[in-house]
Design a protein around this motif. Structure first.
Motif, PDB file in Angstrom:
ATOM      1  N   ASP A 213      67.505 137.505  56.227  1.00 22.82           N
ATOM      2  CA  ASP A 213      67.398 138.010  57.591  1.00 22.82           C
ATOM      3  C   ASP A 213      66.084 137.484  58.152  1.00 22.82           C
TER       4      ASP A 213
ATOM      5  N   HIS B  66      67.947 147.704  48.557  1.00 28.16           N
ATOM      6  CA  HIS B  66      68.935 148.736  48.896  1.00 28.16           C
ATOM      7  C   HIS B  66      69.393 149.432  47.616  1.00 28.16           C
TER       8      HIS B  66
ATOM      9  N   ARG C 173      61.093 149.044  51.007  1.00 26.08           N
ATOM     10  CA  ARG C 173      60.507 147.799  51.491  1.00 26.08           C
ATOM     11  C   ARG C 173      59.345 147.378  50.593  1.00 26.08           C
TER      12      ARG C 173
ATOM     13  N   TYR D  80      63.655 143.803  51.101  1.00 26.00           N
ATOM     14  CA  TYR D  80      64.242 145.123  51.332  1.00 26.00           C
ATOM     15  C   TYR D  80      65.240 145.395  50.210  1.00 26.00           C
TER      16      TYR D  80
ATOM     17  N   GLU E 151      70.362 138.282  50.453  1.00 29.65           N
ATOM     18  CA  GLU E 151      70.846 138.025  51.808  1.00 29.65           C
ATOM     19  C   GLU E 151      69.639 137.818  52.709  1.00 29.65           C
TER      20      GLU E 151
ATOM     21  N   HIS F 137      67.131 140.700  51.630  1.00 32.57           N
ATOM     22  CA  HIS F 137      67.733 141.982  51.268  1.00 32.57           C
ATOM     23  C   HIS F 137      68.448 141.818  49.932  1.00 32.57           C
TER      24      HIS F 137
ATOM     25  N   ASP G  12      62.871 137.618  55.993  1.00 32.83           N
ATOM     26  CA  ASP G  12      63.021 138.745  55.064  1.00 32.83           C
ATOM     27  C   ASP G  12      64.248 138.542  54.178  1.00 32.83           C
TER      28      ASP G  12
ATOM     29  N   SER H  71      70.568 144.337  46.794  1.00 33.87           N
ATOM     30  CA  SER H  71      71.097 145.640  46.389  1.00 33.87           C
ATOM     31  C   SER H  71      70.950 145.790  44.875  1.00 33.87           C
TER      32      SER H  71
ATOM     33  N   VAL I  45      66.648 152.519  51.419  1.00 28.86           N
ATOM     34  CA  VAL I  45      66.055 151.186  51.345  1.00 28.86           C
ATOM     35  C   VAL I  45      64.564 151.286  51.089  1.00 28.86           C
TER      36      VAL I  45
END
Length: 377
Positions: free
Chosen positions: A266, A333, A313, A331, A264, A271, A269, A273, A311
């Motif tokens: 951002d 998760h 980084r 990031y 995902e 993300h 950045d 999971s 999370v």
């Protein structure tokens, strides 16, 4: 598909060994005859659609080769600007049919015609990996392009451009109206030259003196790494061609980015999971995950006592920053997973661990679903 049972070369009226230039000219001549703005037959729209589909195949080298070999092209219906999401930003082009409507409206017989070409807009879709690496996309669209027969001048082989006799080259005509209040003057665009101050004697037959013709354009567009969703790229001079050598408009490409199944975005950045086994979360671990780039791996350090939703980084493993060498961050998760089933030995060890951590009396059964509460303390 109307062209499925008909010979496409016959529809265009060319031989099977016709050159690309011959196919283009044949299409334009036929289109002028069959376009619904000119052809008043009940099936005019269907005839023009059939012609457009035939041209769509025979004007593309790969499609034409397939057609010559197999006699059909799977999924070829639709033609024209169906290759991309076609949105004219300033005036309603939506395919070769609308291009011809504009062409008829802008012929040398029209008196109030915009001379400079308009900007044209196209939307294309790329995926997140294209954003990460940058890419080149071929775009196929219909536009009014400079006429190759007259090099965009509108002047025929034996023709010439002369000063307009009506306005004397000014492009404006002054008229005087006599009223009871006196004489009133008004200036208007010259109806003979359309405001250009020039008139063509012996116009080019291919473009009817416009200096431009409906055509299908193929252009490769460089999409830089790090581009944002909705960002636009401007390709100079590849919009609508101007009349008789006037300035052409630009092609404006709007880039849309498909949602990724794994990452995902951002900004710059990313993300992601990941599932982390309960004991790895409790004890800590070093794991490796795939990055956004091809063959890229990322080492992720899971701290001891990691909780669900925590999370981590990892710097420098996001998307490239537009027109820069730096990258955003990743990031990660944590999705801590509690096992659904344990064998007897595993269950005994889990019970001992639960009692050691406290909160349960000796001899009590420790339901598996309560282990999550233990590791969240």
């Amino acid at each position: 598909m109307p062209t499925a049972t008909k010979d496409l070369y016959e529809i265009l009226g060319v031989s099977r060994d016709a050159s690309e230039s011959e196919i283009k000219k044949a299409f334009r001549h036929k289109a002028r005859e069959l376009h619904p703005d000119v052809n008043k037959a009940e099936d005019a729209e269907e005839q023009f659609k059939e012609l457009n589909e035939a041209y769509d195949i025979l004007s593309d080298a790969n499609k034409r080769a397939q057609y010559d070999r197999f006699g059909t092209i799977p999924g070829a219906a639709g033609g024209g600007s169906g290759y991309v999401d076609f949105e004219d930003l300033f005036g309603g082009f939506g395919g070769m049919g609308d291009i011809f409507s504009s062409f008829f409206g802008g012929s040398s017989r029209s008196r109030q015609t915009r001379r400079e070409g308009r900007d044209m807009g196209i939307g294309i879709t790329i995926d997140l990996k294209d954003v990460a690496t940058g890419t080149k996309k071929e775009i196929v669209y219909d536009r009014l392009a400079p006429c190759s027969d007259c090099d965009g001048t509108g002047v025929g082989e034996d023709g010439q451009e002369i000063t307009c006799p009506e306005c004397g080259g000014s492009g404006r005509v002054v008229t005087v109206q006599h009223t009871f209040l006196g004489d009133m003057q008004s200036a208007s665009t010259c109806s003979v030259c359309g405001g250009s101050g020039k008139k063509i004697e012996g116009a080019c037959e291919e473009c009817d003196g416009q200096g431009r013709v409906p055509d299908r354009q193929r252009v490769s567009v460089d999409i830089p790494a790090g581009i944002r969703d909705g960002q636009q790229l401007r390709v100079g001079g590849l919009g609508e061609a101007g009349m008789q050598g006037a300035k052409a408009g630009d092609l404006i490409v709007t880039v849309r980015i498909e949602k990724d199944d794994h990452f995902e975005r951002d900004g710059d950045d990313l993300h992601v999971s990941i599932e982390v086994p309960m004991l790895q979360a409790a004890l800590g671990a070093n794991i490796t995950i795939d990055g956004i780039m091809d063959d890229e791996t990322i080492k992720v350090q899971i701290p001891q006592g990691t909780q669900a939703g925590d999370v981590v980084r990892v710097k420098g493993f996001g998307l490239p920053r537009l027109h820069r060498s730096a990258r955003g961050d990743m990031y990660v998760h944590m999705d801590v997973r509690i096992p659904k089933k344990l064998n007897k030995k595993q269950k005994k060890l889990a019970e001992e661990l639960a009692r050691e951590l406290g909160g349960f009396e000796s001899g009590d059964n420790v339901p598996l679903e309560r282990l999550d509460d233990i590791f969240r303390r």
